[in-house]
Design a protein around this motif. Sequence first.
Motif, PDB file in Angstrom:
ATOM      1  N   GLN A 183      -3.084   2.198  14.734  1.00 22.06           N
ATOM      2  CA  GLN A 183      -2.498   2.213  16.064  1.00 22.06           C
ATOM      3  C   GLN A 183      -1.134   1.555  15.984  1.00 22.06           C
ATOM      4  OE1 GLN A 183      -3.736   3.557  19.052  1.00 22.06           O
ATOM      5  NE2 GLN A 183      -1.648   3.114  19.724  1.00 22.06           N
ATOM      6  N   MET A 184      -0.107   2.283  16.354  1.00 24.50           N
ATOM      7  CA  MET A 184       1.262   1.803  16.271  1.00 24.50           C
ATOM      8  C   MET A 184       1.849   1.727  17.673  1.00 24.50           C
ATOM      9  SD  MET A 184       2.638   3.881  12.910  1.00 24.50           S
ATOM     10  CE  MET A 184       2.574   5.466  13.755  1.00 24.50           C
ATOM     11  N   ASN A 185       2.174   0.528  18.101  1.00 20.93           N
ATOM     12  CA  ASN A 185       2.761   0.295  19.409  1.00 20.93           C
ATOM     13  C   ASN A 185       4.168  -0.268  19.254  1.00 20.93           C
ATOM     14  OD1 ASN A 185       0.291   1.043  20.662  1.00 20.93           O
ATOM     15  ND2 ASN A 185      -0.462  -1.068  20.537  1.00 20.93           N
ATOM     16  N   SER A 186       4.925  -0.194  20.326  1.00 21.91           N
ATOM     17  CA  SER A 186       6.293  -0.708  20.345  1.00 21.91           C
ATOM     18  C   SER A 186       7.097  -0.206  19.155  1.00 21.91           C
ATOM     19  CB  SER A 186       6.281  -2.243  20.382  1.00 21.91           C
ATOM     20  OG  SER A 186       5.582  -2.724  21.513  1.00 21.91           O
ATOM     21  N   LEU A 187       7.012   1.076  18.907  1.00 22.73           N
ATOM     22  CA  LEU A 187       7.682   1.661  17.748  1.00 22.73           C
ATOM     23  C   LEU A 187       9.191   1.534  17.860  1.00 22.73           C
ATOM     24  CD1 LEU A 187       5.415   4.763  17.284  1.00 22.73           C
ATOM     25  CD2 LEU A 187       5.875   3.046  15.523  1.00 22.73           C
ATOM     26  N   GLN A 188       9.815   1.291  16.734  1.00 28.71           N
ATOM     27  CA  GLN A 188      11.252   1.143  16.633  1.00 28.71           C
ATOM     28  C   GLN A 188      11.797   2.131  15.616  1.00 28.71           C
ATOM     29  OE1 GLN A 188      12.926  -0.952  18.728  1.00 28.71           O
ATOM     30  NE2 GLN A 188      10.892  -1.311  19.599  1.00 28.71           N
ATOM     31  N   PRO A 189      13.088   2.449  15.688  1.00 27.71           N
ATOM     32  CA  PRO A 189      13.663   3.400  14.727  1.00 27.71           C
ATOM     33  C   PRO A 189      13.425   3.022  13.271  1.00 27.71           C
ATOM     34  CG  PRO A 189      15.186   3.062  16.533  1.00 27.71           C
ATOM     35  CD  PRO A 189      14.067   2.077  16.733  1.00 27.71           C
ATOM     36  N   GLU A 190      13.384   1.733  12.960  1.00 30.25           N
ATOM     37  CA  GLU A 190      13.151   1.314  11.587  1.00 30.25           C
ATOM     38  C   GLU A 190      11.739   1.615  11.102  1.00 30.25           C
ATOM     39  OE1 GLU A 190      13.377  -2.575  14.091  1.00 30.25           O
ATOM     40  OE2 GLU A 190      14.330  -0.607  14.047  1.00 30.25           O
ATOM     41  N   ASP A 191      10.853   2.026  11.998  1.00 27.10           N
ATOM     42  CA  ASP A 191       9.514   2.450  11.605  1.00 27.10           C
ATOM     43  C   ASP A 191       9.485   3.892  11.125  1.00 27.10           C
ATOM     44  OD1 ASP A 191       8.217  -0.031  12.314  1.00 27.10           O
ATOM     45  OD2 ASP A 191       8.358   0.588  14.416  1.00 27.10           O
ATOM     46  N   THR A 192      10.582   4.601  11.256  1.00 26.72           N
ATOM     47  CA  THR A 192      10.647   5.989  10.822  1.00 26.72           C
ATOM     48  C   THR A 192      10.397   6.090   9.324  1.00 26.72           C
ATOM     49  OG1 THR A 192      12.165   6.654  12.583  1.00 26.72           O
ATOM     50  CG2 THR A 192      12.122   8.014  10.610  1.00 26.72           C
ATOM     51  N   ALA A 193       9.406   6.878   8.944  1.00 28.07           N
ATOM     52  CA  ALA A 193       9.031   7.015   7.543  1.00 28.07           C
ATOM     53  C   ALA A 193       7.915   8.039   7.427  1.00 28.07           C
ATOM     54  CB  ALA A 193       8.563   5.669   6.966  1.00 28.07           C
ATOM     55  N   VAL A 194       7.622   8.414   6.201  1.00 29.73           N
ATOM     56  CA  VAL A 194       6.401   9.148   5.912  1.00 29.73           C
ATOM     57  C   VAL A 194       5.307   8.119   5.673  1.00 29.73           C
ATOM     58  CG1 VAL A 194       5.227  10.769   4.384  1.00 29.73           C
ATOM     59  CG2 VAL A 194       7.642  11.105   4.935  1.00 29.73           C
ATOM     60  N   TYR A 195       4.221   8.238   6.400  1.00 30.71           N
ATOM     61  CA  TYR A 195       3.118   7.288   6.303  1.00 30.71           C
ATOM     62  C   TYR A 195       2.002   7.890   5.464  1.00 30.71           C
ATOM     63  CZ  TYR A 195       5.180   4.140   9.692  1.00 30.71           C
ATOM     64  OH  TYR A 195       6.009   3.248  10.331  1.00 30.71           O
ATOM     65  N   TYR A 196       1.523   7.101   4.492  1.00 31.53           N
ATOM     66  CA  TYR A 196       0.508   7.548   3.557  1.00 31.53           C
ATOM     67  C   TYR A 196      -0.755   6.716   3.685  1.00 31.53           C
ATOM     68  CZ  TYR A 196       4.347   9.945   1.156  1.00 31.53           C
ATOM     69  OH  TYR A 196       5.420  10.749   0.846  1.00 31.53           O
ATOM     70  N   CYS A 197      -1.874   7.376   3.769  1.00 33.65           N
ATOM     71  CA  CYS A 197      -3.164   6.706   3.703  1.00 33.65           C
ATOM     72  C   CYS A 197      -3.489   6.396   2.255  1.00 33.65           C
ATOM     73  CB  CYS A 197      -4.238   7.601   4.321  1.00 33.65           C
ATOM     74  SG  CYS A 197      -5.880   6.856   4.405  1.00 33.65           S
ATOM     75  N   ASN A 198      -4.121   5.259   2.025  1.00 26.47           N
ATOM     76  CA  ASN A 198      -4.428   4.796   0.681  1.00 26.47           C
ATOM     77  C   ASN A 198      -5.867   4.300   0.619  1.00 26.47           C
ATOM     78  OD1 ASN A 198      -4.470   1.812  -0.835  1.00 26.47           O
ATOM     79  ND2 ASN A 198      -3.610   3.456  -2.105  1.00 26.47           N
TER      80      ASN A 198
END
Length: 116
Positions: free
Chosen positions: A79-94
């Motif tokens: 759950q990602m709240n208060s997203l900011q431009p610096e959070d822009t990325a490809v997110y990978y599950c591990n």
Amino acid sequence: QVQLVESGGGLVQAGGSLRLSCAASGSIFSIHAMGWYRQAPGKQRELVTTITNSGSTNYADSVKGRFTISRDNAMVYLQMNSLQPEDTAVYYCNAVVGTGIPFHYWGQGTQVTVSS
């Protein structure tokens, strides 16, 4: 073998929220911990958050108080709240298997783009 499939990425404006999902299949009984990483353009992949089989969690300083990881059997959520431009990325599950020598499995990644 473990297979991981992410979903839930997309485009959101700054201050918005997204919920990522990761479905694990295969030898899920061998998983000791799961987590999320992200990779922004021109940067190396970085750890975002992890959760162990005992439920212990940790977060990168940059996301503490904004992101929450949870696990329900073979499903892991971010759950990602208060997203900011610096959070822009490809997110990978591990997923991590093994004890002495960890082996990592990775999902295909899901794009998260935060506009200003």
